[in-house]
Scaffold this motif. Sequence first.
Motif, PDB file in Angstrom:
ATOM      1  N   CYS A 229       0.831  -1.210   0.000  1.00 18.44           N
ATOM      2  CA  CYS A 229       0.000   0.000   0.000  1.00 18.44           C
ATOM      3  C   CYS A 229       0.867   1.263   0.000  1.00 18.44           C
ATOM      4  CB  CYS A 229      -0.934   0.000   1.209  1.00 18.44           C
ATOM      5  SG  CYS A 229      -2.351  -1.128   1.043  1.00 18.44           S
ATOM      6  N   GLU A 230       1.965   1.235   0.749  1.00 21.31           N
ATOM      7  CA  GLU A 230       2.855   2.392   0.763  1.00 21.31           C
ATOM      8  C   GLU A 230       3.488   2.613  -0.613  1.00 21.31           C
ATOM      9  OE1 GLU A 230       5.668   2.293   3.940  1.00 21.31           O
ATOM     10  OE2 GLU A 230       4.146   2.268   5.506  1.00 21.31           O
ATOM     11  N   ALA A 231       3.718   1.522  -1.330  1.00 24.30           N
ATOM     12  CA  ALA A 231       4.327   1.634  -2.656  1.00 24.30           C
ATOM     13  C   ALA A 231       3.337   2.078  -3.720  1.00 24.30           C
ATOM     14  CB  ALA A 231       4.951   0.297  -3.060  1.00 24.30           C
ATOM     15  N   THR A 232       2.048   1.814  -3.488  1.00 24.65           N
ATOM     16  CA  THR A 232       1.037   2.087  -4.514  1.00 24.65           C
ATOM     17  C   THR A 232       0.131   3.270  -4.201  1.00 24.65           C
ATOM     18  OG1 THR A 232      -0.529   0.560  -3.460  1.00 24.65           O
ATOM     19  CG2 THR A 232       0.958  -0.367  -5.141  1.00 24.65           C
ATOM     20  N   GLY A 233       0.129   3.707  -2.932  1.00 24.77           N
ATOM     21  CA  GLY A 233      -0.787   4.772  -2.540  1.00 24.77           C
ATOM     22  C   GLY A 233      -2.128   4.270  -2.063  1.00 24.77           C
ATOM     23  N   ALA A 234      -2.291   2.942  -1.963  1.00 28.67           N
ATOM     24  CA  ALA A 234      -3.534   2.371  -1.442  1.00 28.67           C
ATOM     25  C   ALA A 234      -3.585   2.533   0.076  1.00 28.67           C
ATOM     26  CB  ALA A 234      -3.627   0.898  -1.830  1.00 28.67           C
ATOM     27  N   ASP A 235      -4.756   2.275   0.655  1.00 26.47           N
ATOM     28  CA  ASP A 235      -4.973   2.436   2.099  1.00 26.47           C
ATOM     29  C   ASP A 235      -5.201   1.067   2.725  1.00 26.47           C
ATOM     30  OD1 ASP A 235      -6.437   2.748   4.647  1.00 26.47           O
ATOM     31  OD2 ASP A 235      -6.440   4.877   4.158  1.00 26.47           O
ATOM     32  N   VAL A 236      -4.281   0.620   3.570  1.00 24.84           N
ATOM     33  CA  VAL A 236      -4.342  -0.737   4.108  1.00 24.84           C
ATOM     34  C   VAL A 236      -5.524  -0.937   5.043  1.00 24.84           C
ATOM     35  CG1 VAL A 236      -2.875  -0.398   6.154  1.00 24.84           C
ATOM     36  CG2 VAL A 236      -2.906  -2.622   5.002  1.00 24.84           C
ATOM     37  N   LYS A 237      -5.968   0.113   5.728  1.00 26.21           N
ATOM     38  CA  LYS A 237      -7.114  -0.047   6.630  1.00 26.21           C
ATOM     39  C   LYS A 237      -8.383  -0.324   5.826  1.00 26.21           C
ATOM     40  CE  LYS A 237      -9.296   1.973  10.722  1.00 26.21           C
ATOM     41  NZ  LYS A 237     -10.697   1.724  10.306  1.00 26.21           N
ATOM     42  N   LEU A 238      -8.577   0.410   4.747  1.00 26.52           N
ATOM     43  CA  LEU A 238      -9.743   0.169   3.894  1.00 26.52           C
ATOM     44  C   LEU A 238      -9.632  -1.177   3.189  1.00 26.52           C
ATOM     45  CD1 LEU A 238     -10.196   3.730   2.364  1.00 26.52           C
ATOM     46  CD2 LEU A 238     -11.463   2.687   4.254  1.00 26.52           C
ATOM     47  N   LEU A 239      -8.410  -1.544   2.822  1.00 27.56           N
ATOM     48  CA  LEU A 239      -8.191  -2.859   2.212  1.00 27.56           C
ATOM     49  C   LEU A 239      -8.587  -3.969   3.174  1.00 27.56           C
ATOM     50  CD1 LEU A 239      -6.944  -4.581  -0.129  1.00 27.56           C
ATOM     51  CD2 LEU A 239      -4.781  -4.447   1.129  1.00 27.56           C
ATOM     52  N   ALA A 240      -8.155  -3.837   4.446  1.00 25.71           N
ATOM     53  CA  ALA A 240      -8.494  -4.847   5.458  1.00 25.71           C
ATOM     54  C   ALA A 240      -9.998  -4.897   5.695  1.00 25.71           C
ATOM     55  CB  ALA A 240      -7.753  -4.542   6.759  1.00 25.71           C
ATOM     56  N   ASP A 241     -10.646  -3.728   5.719  1.00 21.91           N
ATOM     57  CA  ASP A 241     -12.102  -3.709   5.890  1.00 21.91           C
ATOM     58  C   ASP A 241     -12.778  -4.461   4.752  1.00 21.91           C
ATOM     59  OD1 ASP A 241     -11.868  -2.163   8.163  1.00 21.91           O
ATOM     60  OD2 ASP A 241     -12.273  -0.258   7.150  1.00 21.91           O
ATOM     61  N   ALA A 242     -12.296  -4.230   3.533  1.00 23.13           N
ATOM     62  CA  ALA A 242     -12.931  -4.839   2.368  1.00 23.13           C
ATOM     63  C   ALA A 242     -12.769  -6.352   2.350  1.00 23.13           C
ATOM     64  CB  ALA A 242     -12.354  -4.228   1.092  1.00 23.13           C
ATOM     65  N   ASP A 247     -16.309 -13.846   4.943  1.00 25.58           N
ATOM     66  CA  ASP A 247     -16.294 -14.611   6.199  1.00 25.58           C
ATOM     67  C   ASP A 247     -15.284 -15.746   6.184  1.00 25.58           C
ATOM     68  OD1 ASP A 247     -17.587 -16.465   4.600  1.00 25.58           O
ATOM     69  OD2 ASP A 247     -19.506 -16.337   5.639  1.00 25.58           O
ATOM     70  N   ARG A 248     -14.723 -16.059   5.022  1.00 23.63           N
ATOM     71  CA  ARG A 248     -13.636 -17.037   4.987  1.00 23.63           C
ATOM     72  C   ARG A 248     -12.340 -16.431   5.514  1.00 23.63           C
ATOM     73  NH1 ARG A 248     -13.658 -18.205  -1.252  1.00 23.63           N
ATOM     74  NH2 ARG A 248     -13.773 -15.922  -1.109  1.00 23.63           N
ATOM     75  N   ILE A 249     -12.266 -15.101   5.501  1.00 23.62           N
ATOM     76  CA  ILE A 249     -11.067 -14.387   5.935  1.00 23.62           C
ATOM     77  C   ILE A 249     -11.286 -13.752   7.301  1.00 23.62           C
ATOM     78  CG2 ILE A 249      -9.511 -12.452   5.391  1.00 23.62           C
ATOM     79  CD1 ILE A 249     -10.129 -13.031   2.400  1.00 23.62           C
ATOM     80  N   GLY A 250     -12.346 -12.943   7.420  1.00 25.62           N
ATOM     81  CA  GLY A 250     -12.666 -12.306   8.705  1.00 25.62           C
ATOM     82  C   GLY A 250     -11.793 -11.095   8.974  1.00 25.62           C
ATOM     83  N   ARG A 251     -12.293 -10.181   9.786  1.00 28.59           N
ATOM     84  CA  ARG A 251     -11.586  -8.924  10.042  1.00 28.59           C
ATOM     85  C   ARG A 251     -10.613  -9.009  11.215  1.00 28.59           C
ATOM     86  NH1 ARG A 251      -8.940  -5.111  10.362  1.00 28.59           N
ATOM     87  NH2 ARG A 251      -9.360  -2.948   9.737  1.00 28.59           N
ATOM     88  N   LYS A 252     -10.808  -9.970  12.113  1.00 27.14           N
ATOM     89  CA  LYS A 252      -9.936 -10.058  13.287  1.00 27.14           C
ATOM     90  C   LYS A 252      -8.498 -10.358  12.870  1.00 27.14           C
ATOM     91  CE  LYS A 252     -13.236 -11.443  16.854  1.00 27.14           C
ATOM     92  NZ  LYS A 252     -13.593 -12.490  17.850  1.00 27.14           N
ATOM     93  N   PHE A 253      -7.562  -9.727  13.560  1.00 20.29           N
ATOM     94  CA  PHE A 253      -6.116  -9.907  13.329  1.00 20.29           C
ATOM     95  C   PHE A 253      -5.690  -9.407  11.946  1.00 20.29           C
ATOM     96  CE2 PHE A 253      -6.585 -12.454  17.054  1.00 20.29           C
ATOM     97  CZ  PHE A 253      -5.367 -12.377  17.693  1.00 20.29           C
ATOM     98  N   LEU A 254      -6.506  -8.545  11.346  1.00 22.69           N
ATOM     99  CA  LEU A 254      -6.121  -7.914  10.087  1.00 22.69           C
ATOM    100  C   LEU A 254      -5.848  -6.435  10.327  1.00 22.69           C
ATOM    101  CD1 LEU A 254      -8.313  -9.313   7.147  1.00 22.69           C
ATOM    102  CD2 LEU A 254      -5.874  -9.649   7.564  1.00 22.69           C
ATOM    103  N   ASN A 255      -5.197  -6.129  11.430  1.00 21.00           N
ATOM    104  CA  ASN A 255      -4.881  -4.742  11.756  1.00 21.00           C
ATOM    105  C   ASN A 255      -3.407  -4.489  11.460  1.00 21.00           C
ATOM    106  OD1 ASN A 255      -7.502  -4.033  12.812  1.00 21.00           O
ATOM    107  ND2 ASN A 255      -7.003  -5.336  14.567  1.00 21.00           N
ATOM    108  N   ALA A 256      -3.158  -3.765  10.393  1.00 21.13           N
ATOM    109  CA  ALA A 256      -1.770  -3.467  10.015  1.00 21.13           C
ATOM    110  C   ALA A 256      -1.153  -2.522  11.025  1.00 21.13           C
ATOM    111  CB  ALA A 256      -1.735  -2.849   8.624  1.00 21.13           C
ATOM    112  N   GLY A 257       0.131  -2.661  11.224  1.00 22.48           N
ATOM    113  CA  GLY A 257       0.812  -1.777  12.159  1.00 22.48           C
ATOM    114  C   GLY A 257       2.191  -2.283  12.488  1.00 22.48           C
ATOM    115  N   LEU A 258       2.533  -2.168  13.761  1.00 30.05           N
ATOM    116  CA  LEU A 258       3.901  -2.436  14.195  1.00 30.05           C
ATOM    117  C   LEU A 258       4.204  -3.924  14.335  1.00 30.05           C
ATOM    118  CD1 LEU A 258       6.400  -0.851  14.880  1.00 30.05           C
ATOM    119  CD2 LEU A 258       5.549  -0.544  17.209  1.00 30.05           C
TER     120      LEU A 258
END
Length: 439
Positions: A229-242, A247-258
């Motif tokens: 995302c940093e290389a392309t200008g995309a937003d990782v938080k919105l990507l994770a939300d999408a 439900d095969r993936i789920g939102r838990k533990f998809l929080n980008a960061g440190l």
Amino acid sequence: MKIAVIGCGYLGAVHAASMAELGHDVIGIDVDEPKIQSLQQARAPFYEPGFEELLGTSLQSGRLRFSTRMADAAGSSIYFVCVGTPQKRGEYAADLRYVEAAAESLLEVVAPGELVAGKSTVPVGTAARLAEMVSGKVPGAMLAWNPEFLREGFAVQDTLHPDRLVYGLPAGPSADAARALLDEVYAPIVAAGTPQVITDYATAEMVKTAANSFLATKISFINAMAELCEATGADVKLLADAIGHDDRIGRKFLNAGLGFGGGCLPKDIRAFMARAGELGADQALTFLREVDNINMRRRIRMVELAREVCDGSLLGKRVAVLGAAFKPDSDDIRDSPALNVAAQLQLQGAVVQVTDPAAGDNIRRSWPQLDVVETPEQAADRADAVLVLTEWKQYRELDPVAFGQVVKQKRVLDGRNALDRDTWTAAGWSYRALGRRAG
């Protein structure tokens, strides 16, 4: 039932108090006399929400006590082994000295018909070896493996209301007797309909490390996406939300960061790789090396981002680090990404002030080179940049307008994607986060 818990660190102390809460007569055994004295006086030697209150009520009930003498555990129906399995110095493998020492000490008190139940996270094959040791010295004594799945910050809840019970049972007729004892220990939990997985030793041993490896992989996956995302200008938080809506993936533990740290995930995936190598199956887990590498790169990137924000040089810049524990609602600083970043900033010439709601004393003992203060406002006094590196509620709820009056420069680096970017930018702050556009 009379229950003994061997090892009264984080896992063992919580397990002992929780078993007393379920109505059992529990004794906790540990060789660390100051720790035992602290627990016996209802003072928790670590920070865990709700634990100190549970400890106090369990001691007052008379169903819980602590001792340094293994002989005091004699006559128990079950002996839970809850000692640590840290990473060996200079190796990936787990250090089993404490588990082996606990098992050997138990041989002096265990009697036929009694059960040794391992809860420590161990390499596959450990339980079978310990079972031979126990049955060889005490015929008729049994061993089961009953792995723990505690999350720091939720340990009491996870013990009293687990999402599953896993029993690794011995082969043969003793399996039924071992299961009956475990079912009696966990009777209220079993009665509540908690799923049970009844299996062999090897599978039970692998459950915890497999679960932690999956979670680590999921975290590193979204952090790899953050790099793109940093290389392309995309937003990782919105990507994770999408993708999290699948439900095969789920939102838990998809929080980008440190990235992840602490005393479990890093050492468990490394021990898993080491054991796979010993078994000749190392190719099966080579992907975990990249999981580990991605995780460590996040720390390097955060330091680079701080340097960028501070006009290309950290020399002499005042930097506030909010959060030092590896996760919120814990005082655990083992392999803490936040502290690793703070130390690197200081090495590169920054004047670093660190604060954390629970981990201050641990930092002062283990990282005396870092300057620790009590509040976010003290840490941010005349700061050139503020880094939020542990997502404590107190930091998520900071008022950016009032907080902006403390700092020299309104620059915030959100190391956990925990802040509301729009609120902070509206208050005049420049906002940066891993995997997201500048605000």
